[in-house]
Write an enzyme that holds these catalytic residues in place. Structure first.
Site, PDB file in Angstrom:
ATOM      1  N   HIS A   1      -3.409   1.052   5.777  1.00 53.19           N
ATOM      2  CA  HIS A   1      -2.944   0.331   4.585  1.00 53.19           C
ATOM      3  C   HIS A   1      -3.159  -1.183   4.740  1.00 53.19           C
ATOM      4  O   HIS A   1      -2.202  -1.970   4.722  1.00 53.19           O
ATOM      5  CB  HIS A   1      -1.458   0.647   4.318  1.00 53.19           C
ATOM      6  CG  HIS A   1      -1.046   0.430   2.885  1.00 53.19           C
ATOM      7  ND1 HIS A   1      -0.077   1.169   2.251  1.00 53.19           N
ATOM      8  CD2 HIS A   1      -1.477  -0.463   1.959  1.00 53.19           C
ATOM      9  CE1 HIS A   1       0.082   0.748   1.011  1.00 53.19           C
ATOM     10  NE2 HIS A   1      -0.767  -0.254   0.801  1.00 53.19           N
TER      11      HIS A   1
ATOM     12  N   GLU B   1       2.952   7.785   5.243  1.00 52.02           N
ATOM     13  CA  GLU B   1       2.557   6.580   5.965  1.00 52.02           C
ATOM     14  C   GLU B   1       3.693   6.213   6.888  1.00 52.02           C
ATOM     15  O   GLU B   1       4.833   6.190   6.436  1.00 52.02           O
ATOM     16  CB  GLU B   1       2.283   5.417   5.008  1.00 52.02           C
ATOM     17  CG  GLU B   1       0.956   5.546   4.318  1.00 52.02           C
ATOM     18  CD  GLU B   1       0.616   4.369   3.422  1.00 52.02           C
ATOM     19  OE1 GLU B   1       1.197   3.284   3.603  1.00 52.02           O
ATOM     20  OE2 GLU B   1      -0.236   4.543   2.546  1.00 52.02           O
TER      21      GLU B   1
ATOM     22  N   GLY C   1      -8.033  -0.886 -13.763  1.00 55.31           N
ATOM     23  CA  GLY C   1      -7.204  -2.095 -13.868  1.00 55.31           C
ATOM     24  C   GLY C   1      -7.950  -3.246 -13.212  1.00 55.31           C
ATOM     25  O   GLY C   1      -9.179  -3.245 -13.143  1.00 55.31           O
TER      26      GLY C   1
ATOM     27  N   THR D   1      -7.681   3.509  -1.922  1.00 54.09           N
ATOM     28  CA  THR D   1      -6.984   2.294  -1.476  1.00 54.09           C
ATOM     29  C   THR D   1      -5.766   2.022  -2.365  1.00 54.09           C
ATOM     30  O   THR D   1      -5.268   0.905  -2.391  1.00 54.09           O
ATOM     31  CB  THR D   1      -7.921   1.053  -1.544  1.00 54.09           C
ATOM     32  OG1 THR D   1      -8.459   0.965  -2.863  1.00 54.09           O
ATOM     33  CG2 THR D   1      -9.040   1.113  -0.536  1.00 54.09           C
ATOM     34  N   SER D   2      -5.308   3.061  -3.099  1.00 53.54           N
ATOM     35  CA  SER D   2      -4.213   2.816  -4.048  1.00 53.54           C
ATOM     36  C   SER D   2      -2.871   3.215  -3.427  1.00 53.54           C
ATOM     37  O   SER D   2      -2.214   2.377  -2.800  1.00 53.54           O
ATOM     38  CB  SER D   2      -4.490   3.543  -5.357  1.00 53.54           C
ATOM     39  OG  SER D   2      -4.683   4.923  -5.113  1.00 53.54           O
ATOM     40  N   ARG D   3      -2.495   4.461  -3.562  1.00 56.76           N
ATOM     41  CA  ARG D   3      -1.294   4.968  -2.906  1.00 56.76           C
ATOM     42  C   ARG D   3      -1.598   6.368  -2.393  1.00 56.76           C
ATOM     43  O   ARG D   3      -2.236   7.175  -3.088  1.00 56.76           O
ATOM     44  CB  ARG D   3      -0.109   5.023  -3.878  1.00 56.76           C
ATOM     45  CG  ARG D   3       0.526   3.668  -4.178  1.00 56.76           C
ATOM     46  CD  ARG D   3       1.236   3.056  -2.967  1.00 56.76           C
ATOM     47  NE  ARG D   3       1.887   1.800  -3.245  1.00 56.76           N
ATOM     48  CZ  ARG D   3       1.364   0.581  -3.025  1.00 56.76           C
ATOM     49  NH1 ARG D   3       0.157   0.464  -2.504  1.00 56.76           N
ATOM     50  NH2 ARG D   3       2.067  -0.500  -3.296  1.00 56.76           N
TER      51      ARG D   3
HETATM   52  C1  DGY Z   1       0.176  -3.639  -2.717  1.00 56.08           C
HETATM   53  O1  DGY Z   1       0.337  -4.862  -2.836  1.00 56.08           O
HETATM   54  O2  DGY Z   1       0.683  -2.839  -3.480  1.00 56.08           O
HETATM   55  C2  DGY Z   1      -0.681  -3.162  -1.587  1.00 56.08           C
HETATM   56  O3  DGY Z   1      -0.635  -1.808  -1.411  1.00 56.08           O
HETATM   57  C3  DGY Z   1      -0.381  -3.905  -0.305  1.00 56.08           C
HETATM   58  O4  DGY Z   1      -0.867  -5.158  -0.454  1.00 56.08           O
END
Ligand code: DGY
Length: 311
Positions: free
Chosen positions: A270, A251, A140, A220-222
Site C-alpha cells: 500500500h 492488510e 475519477g 491500487t484502490s482498496r
Molecule cells: C489514500 O489516500 O486513500 C491512499 O490509499 C493512501 O494514500
C-alpha cells in the site's frame, strides 16, 4: 505536526503499528478533533465515546475506514486529502502495470537467485504495453491520470464508471463500456474506484472467467474490491495471466497467504501515494482540515460538508 501543535494541544500515537482499539477508545473521550490514518477504524461506537468530537481529519483520500453517515448524524465534519496524491498514485499504478507486463520482479528474483545463465529467446517473455488495450474501472482523478499515461504509450483505453463522462471521453480519447465488455476486451485492467458496499468484491470468480487468459489486473484502490481468494484461483489456474497489487484484503497480507506462493503476482505494501512530495502535501492538507474543523469552519476538503452548511 508542527502546524497542528502550533494550534492546539495534541496527543500523538507514536507506535510503529496503529493504536489498538482500546487505546483509541480510552483517548477519544475528551478530544475535539481527531487526525486519523486509513488504518484506524472510526465507527459509530467509537464516535459515541467521543462526545466532544467536532472534526475527523483523515490522512488519506479514501475514507472507507470512517462511518461517514454516523459522523454526519453526530454533526462531526470529516476531511480527506484529495488531489495531492493523484499523479503519484497514477505513476505507481502504471509502474505496477509495466512491472507485471514485463515481468520485472520475476527477472530481478532470478538474477538474485543466480539463475541468470544466458540470454535466451524464450526467457521471461512478457506482454507489450504499447498498442495493448487498457481497461480503467473508475474514471475519477486517479483513473483519468492513468489514462493520460496510457495515451503516451499508445494504448487503446476503455473505461467503466457508474457515471458516464463524455467530456473526458473526448479529451482523453477513451471509450465507455459496460464492465463485462471491459473485462473481456482489455489486456490490462486497473482499478480506481472507491470501496463501498456496491464495489466490495466487484472483481471475483465470475469476472475472472470473463477476462482474457492473458489479462493482467492492477489494483491500487482498496483491497476488498477484489476477492483475493478468487484471484488466487484465477492466477493459479491461469485463467488470467498476472496481477499486481498495491492493496490487499486483509492488510497487511500475511507472509503465508496463498497469493504469495505464486510467481505471477506482485504485491507491494500500500505505497501508491508514498512519495516524499505527496505524503508531505497530504500531511499539510490533513493538518489544515483538522484546524479548520476545530475552529468550527469548513475544512478545505470536506467529505460531508452538509454538516456545516447552514439552512
Ligand atoms: C489514500 O489516500 O486513500 C491512499 O490509499 C493512501 O494514500
Amino acid at each position: 505536526m508542527d502546524r497542528v501543535n502550533a494550534f492546539c494541544d495534541a496527543k500523538t500515537w507514536d507506535g510503529p503499528l496503529p493504536p489498538p482499539r482500546e487505546v483509541l477508545e480510552e483517548n477519544v473521550a475528551n478530544i475535539d478533533g481527531l487526525l486519523s490514518l486509513l488504518t484506524d477504524k472510526i465507527d459509530a461506537a467509537l464516535m459515541d465515546k467521543a462526545s466532544k468530537l467536532k472534526v475527523i481529519s483523515n490522512y488519506a483520500v479514501g475514507f472507507d475506514n470512517i462511518d461517514i453517515p454516523a459522523a454526519t448524524k453526530r454533526g462531526i465534519i470529516v476531511g480527506n486529502t484529495p488531489g495531492v496524491l493523484t499523479e503519484t498514485t497514477a505513476d505507481h499504478a502504471f509502474a505496477l502495470l509495466m512491472a507485471a507486463g514485463r515481468r520485472i520482479v520475476e527477472g530481478d528474483k532470478e538474477v538474485r537467485a543466480g539463475k541468470w545463465k544466458t540470454w535466451g529467446p524464450m526467457i521471461l517473455l512478457g506482454q507489450d504495453i504499447h498498442g495493448a488495450t487498457l481497461g480503467i474501472i473508475g474514471l475519477g482523478r486517479i483513473g483519468s491520470a492513468v489514462a493520460q499515461r496510457a495515451k503516451g504509450f499508445g494504448m487503446k483505453i476503455l473505461y467503466y464508471d457508474v457515471i458516464r463522462q463524455e467530456k473526458a471521453e473526448k479529451e482523453l480519447g477513451i471509450q465507455y463500456t459496460d464492465l463485462d465488455k471491459l473485462l473481456s476486451q482489455s489486456d490490462f485492467i486497473t482499478i480506481h474506484t472507491n470501496l463501498t458496499k456496491e464495489t466490495h468484491h466487484l472483481i471475483g470468480a465470475k469476472q475472472f472467467e470473463i477476462m482474457k487468459r492473458t489479462g493482467i489486473l492492477v489494483n491500487t484502490s482498496r483491497g476488498p474490491i477484489v476477492d483475493n481468494m478468487a484471484l488466487f484461483e484465477a492466477l493459479r489456474n491461469k485463467k488470467i495471466a498476472y496481477a499486481a497489487l498495491d492493496v490487499t484484503e486483509p492488510e497487511p497480507l500475511p507472509a503465508d497467504h496463498p497469493l504469495l506462493t505464486l510467481d505471477n503476482v506482485i504485491v507491494v505494501p500500500h505505497i501508491a501515494s508514498a512519495s516524499v512530495a505527496s505524503r508531505t502535501k497530504m500531511g499539510l492538507m490533513a493538518a489544515d482540515n483538522l484546524i479548520a474543523g476545530l475552529k468550527g469552519e469548513m475544512p478545505p476538503n470536506p467529505v460531508n460538508p452538509e454538516v456545516l452548511k447552514k439552512g
